[in-house]
Design a protein around this motif. Sequence first.
Motif, PDB file in Angstrom:
ATOM      1  N   ALA A 101      25.754  56.659  32.209  1.00  0.00           N
ATOM      2  CA  ALA A 101      25.638  55.205  32.289  1.00  0.00           C
ATOM      3  C   ALA A 101      24.821  54.732  33.469  1.00  0.00           C
ATOM      4  O   ALA A 101      24.241  53.639  33.426  1.00  0.00           O
ATOM      5  CB  ALA A 101      27.036  54.576  32.366  1.00  0.00           C
ATOM      6  N   HIS A 102      24.767  55.536  34.538  1.00  0.00           N
ATOM      7  CA  HIS A 102      24.132  55.064  35.773  1.00  0.00           C
ATOM      8  C   HIS A 102      23.704  56.275  36.583  1.00  0.00           C
ATOM      9  O   HIS A 102      24.331  57.339  36.515  1.00  0.00           O
ATOM     10  CB  HIS A 102      25.119  54.211  36.578  1.00  0.00           C
ATOM     11  CG  HIS A 102      24.499  53.430  37.696  1.00  0.00           C
ATOM     12  ND1 HIS A 102      24.057  52.137  37.540  1.00  0.00           N
ATOM     13  CD2 HIS A 102      24.228  53.754  38.986  1.00  0.00           C
ATOM     14  CE1 HIS A 102      23.564  51.698  38.677  1.00  0.00           C
ATOM     15  NE2 HIS A 102      23.650  52.675  39.579  1.00  0.00           N
ATOM     16  N   VAL A 103      22.648  56.106  37.392  1.00  0.00           N
ATOM     17  CA  VAL A 103      22.210  57.170  38.289  1.00  0.00           C
ATOM     18  C   VAL A 103      21.752  56.552  39.597  1.00  0.00           C
ATOM     19  O   VAL A 103      21.140  55.473  39.609  1.00  0.00           O
ATOM     20  CB  VAL A 103      21.094  58.032  37.644  1.00  0.00           C
ATOM     21  CG1 VAL A 103      19.892  57.188  37.262  1.00  0.00           C
ATOM     22  CG2 VAL A 103      20.660  59.153  38.586  1.00  0.00           C
ATOM     23  N   VAL A 339      15.949  47.932  34.407  1.00  0.00           N
ATOM     24  CA  VAL A 339      14.522  48.018  34.709  1.00  0.00           C
ATOM     25  C   VAL A 339      14.342  48.801  36.003  1.00  0.00           C
ATOM     26  O   VAL A 339      15.105  48.628  36.962  1.00  0.00           O
ATOM     27  CB  VAL A 339      13.893  46.616  34.860  1.00  0.00           C
ATOM     28  CG1 VAL A 339      12.412  46.720  35.244  1.00  0.00           C
ATOM     29  CG2 VAL A 339      14.041  45.820  33.564  1.00  0.00           C
ATOM     30  N   GLY A 340      13.343  49.697  36.039  1.00  0.00           N
ATOM     31  CA  GLY A 340      12.983  50.419  37.248  1.00  0.00           C
ATOM     32  C   GLY A 340      11.530  50.165  37.594  1.00  0.00           C
ATOM     33  O   GLY A 340      10.668  50.167  36.712  1.00  0.00           O
ATOM     34  N   PHE A 379      20.078  53.357  31.692  1.00  0.00           N
ATOM     35  CA  PHE A 379      19.713  53.007  33.061  1.00  0.00           C
ATOM     36  C   PHE A 379      18.556  53.891  33.485  1.00  0.00           C
ATOM     37  O   PHE A 379      18.404  55.017  33.003  1.00  0.00           O
ATOM     38  CB  PHE A 379      20.902  53.225  34.002  1.00  0.00           C
ATOM     39  CG  PHE A 379      20.706  52.667  35.388  1.00  0.00           C
ATOM     40  CD1 PHE A 379      20.891  51.314  35.640  1.00  0.00           C
ATOM     41  CD2 PHE A 379      20.329  53.486  36.437  1.00  0.00           C
ATOM     42  CE1 PHE A 379      20.703  50.801  36.918  1.00  0.00           C
ATOM     43  CE2 PHE A 379      20.146  52.990  37.720  1.00  0.00           C
ATOM     44  CZ  PHE A 379      20.331  51.634  37.954  1.00  0.00           C
ATOM     45  N   VAL A 380      17.719  53.385  34.403  1.00  0.00           N
ATOM     46  CA  VAL A 380      16.622  54.186  34.939  1.00  0.00           C
ATOM     47  C   VAL A 380      16.440  53.847  36.407  1.00  0.00           C
ATOM     48  O   VAL A 380      16.551  52.690  36.812  1.00  0.00           O
ATOM     49  CB  VAL A 380      15.316  53.946  34.146  1.00  0.00           C
ATOM     50  CG1 VAL A 380      14.869  52.489  34.219  1.00  0.00           C
ATOM     51  CG2 VAL A 380      14.203  54.869  34.633  1.00  0.00           C
ATOM     52  N   PHE A 388      14.526  58.938  36.854  1.00  0.00           N
ATOM     53  CA  PHE A 388      15.786  59.533  36.430  1.00  0.00           C
ATOM     54  C   PHE A 388      16.422  58.573  35.431  1.00  0.00           C
ATOM     55  O   PHE A 388      16.770  57.444  35.777  1.00  0.00           O
ATOM     56  CB  PHE A 388      16.702  59.746  37.632  1.00  0.00           C
ATOM     57  CG  PHE A 388      16.115  60.657  38.678  1.00  0.00           C
ATOM     58  CD1 PHE A 388      16.462  61.996  38.717  1.00  0.00           C
ATOM     59  CD2 PHE A 388      15.205  60.175  39.609  1.00  0.00           C
ATOM     60  CE1 PHE A 388      15.909  62.843  39.677  1.00  0.00           C
ATOM     61  CE2 PHE A 388      14.655  61.008  40.574  1.00  0.00           C
ATOM     62  CZ  PHE A 388      15.011  62.345  40.612  1.00  0.00           C
ATOM     63  N   ALA A 389      16.560  59.023  34.179  1.00  0.00           N
ATOM     64  CA  ALA A 389      17.055  58.163  33.109  1.00  0.00           C
ATOM     65  C   ALA A 389      18.444  58.606  32.686  1.00  0.00           C
ATOM     66  O   ALA A 389      18.666  59.776  32.340  1.00  0.00           O
ATOM     67  CB  ALA A 389      16.105  58.210  31.904  1.00  0.00           C
ATOM     68  N   ALA A 390      19.413  57.664  32.740  1.00  0.00           N
ATOM     69  CA  ALA A 390      20.746  57.895  32.197  1.00  0.00           C
ATOM     70  C   ALA A 390      20.680  57.616  30.703  1.00  0.00           C
ATOM     71  O   ALA A 390      20.510  56.470  30.279  1.00  0.00           O
ATOM     72  CB  ALA A 390      21.764  56.991  32.881  1.00  0.00           C
ATOM     73  N   SER A 391      20.801  58.679  29.897  1.00  0.00           N
ATOM     74  CA  SER A 391      20.434  58.617  28.482  1.00  0.00           C
ATOM     75  C   SER A 391      21.606  58.838  27.555  1.00  0.00           C
ATOM     76  O   SER A 391      21.536  59.645  26.617  1.00  0.00           O
ATOM     77  CB  SER A 391      19.334  59.655  28.193  1.00  0.00           C
ATOM     78  OG  SER A 391      18.245  59.477  29.059  1.00  0.00           O
ATOM     79  N   GLY A 392      22.713  58.141  27.817  1.00  0.00           N
ATOM     80  CA  GLY A 392      23.850  58.220  26.907  1.00  0.00           C
ATOM     81  C   GLY A 392      24.362  59.637  26.755  1.00  0.00           C
ATOM     82  O   GLY A 392      24.556  60.363  27.736  1.00  0.00           O
TER      83      GLY A 392
END
Length: 550
Positions: A101-103, A339-340, A379-380, A388-392
């Motif tokens: 969910a988050h990084v 958004v990143g 999240f990214v 770094f993408a939090a990808s479910g």
Amino acid sequence: MRKSIPGAFFLAILFLVSCSDETSIFIDEQRQSIVEENDPVALSASVSFDDAGVLDISIDQNQSGKRASKAMEEPAGNYPMTLIGQVKPPVFGPITSLTAAHVYVQDDFAYVAYNTAGEDYAGAIDIIDVRNPNDPQVTSRIVYTNADINSLQFHEGFLYAVGGLYATASFTASSNSFITKIPVFSGVMDTDAGVIYGFQAGDNATDVVIDKNEAFVTSGKAGTITIYDTKDLSIKEEAPYLDLRSLAKFDNRVAVLDAALGIRVLDDNLKPKKEIAIDSDFGLYTKRTVDFDGEKIIVAEGNKGAGVYSYDTGNLLQYIPILIDPLQPPAGDIVNNAVGINGDMVLMANGGAGLSVSDDKGDTAQPYGVIQLGGSINFVQTRGDYAFAASGQEGLQIIKLNRLSLSLSAQCATLPEYNGSNKLVINQGESFGFSGAKSFNSIKIEDEGSLILCGSWTVSNDVDIKENAVMAMNGNLSVGRNRRQRKIQVEKGGTLRIEGNLTIYGDLELKENATLEFIGDASVVNIFGEVKLEDGATVTGTFEDVRNKL
């Protein structure tokens, strides 16, 4: 995300420690609800390089303005990205569907928060050593059998994580929304050293920002923004709001995203400074973010995309739309979650529509395309040359952006920027040199030909250097991907000269009397396939061999 309340009470192992009348803090002595895993062998199984390699980007020609007639070949792409690897979500007993969910990334480590969709509470935290991003290592993991982890941040030896649990099923929790403070030593969480918790109103704590000795935390429906003292998590200030999803801090300004109104800007004592009303549907119990970009504020607005607002005037400057990959149907809800920003690059985490990239080189951002990653992107975050993408349920995905460095630009200033076909061919006896950052389909240098590339480059398919041809590269070059391995082939008498970083998701073949030459003392080579050397083939120079293939 809101959860229903089950009958079981599973937090009875916790006892209350009262630090003030304004907060409830407890210490988990038994830790029966926390499963700790620090065994390197067990943790290494979570790291996967199966999909590593050059990332294709599906260009939205309607949005990007990048068009090619049917008679022309597709031009080379502007973003030469590679997928370094993935960290899969934890699995523990019946907990098999955790989603990243988050990084949060700081210095040598990435910290990943996991939660559970639906009615049940379960979550986890991973710490990943990314000092060598070509070889990420999970160094520590804890799994919560009774709590979601929605956001986190590391600060001065402690990890601060926020989320939700079932307060009515506990003797000690005063509310569903909580913050926890976990000691971390050299990338390893140590629950034996003392873990403390604090609570605030709201269904679920949604975001956390640490500023010096204060932790700013938002919580959702009927929640608050709360300032905790990081020493003991006692509450210093608190203000109620209807539905806070996210916060960002810049100097003495705090921006919170209130789904009931829009942007609220507060001072660092939580006194209101201004409001920017937003007429968007932020959904129920969904992740949405707010962030400062200089004097602009960027808001993830669900199915509208990302809204860009002027801090001074409050005016809407632009909506950056959600792009749809025509080659890969959406895998879930098409909504912008986060958004990143990386220089003039805007990355948008668009849920089931994936991760998109836009150019931001002027007053407005120009949508470019969709990066072909798996998973629903929640999240990214970007740091330096990496995203770094939090990808479910795909977990954490580590992407090398291959941005063109300023020092390299100066060094190669005499070479023109490449703007040709994505199938680069140097004809027999011809010599060319180019600078830039592009993604190619293939590179081929015919007999006696010569090519110099200065910058950052990716190649989806093969690189073929024919007899007595020379290819010199200064910067970064990545070829192929692990699920579709390709190769660099240097034919008889040919030369491949590298000053920088070479990654091959596939094989390196040096034919008779061919040469691989490394220049300088800082080059890195990372080969995932085989190395095949024929008679007289040589490898010279100083270099780091990541996988010991040469």
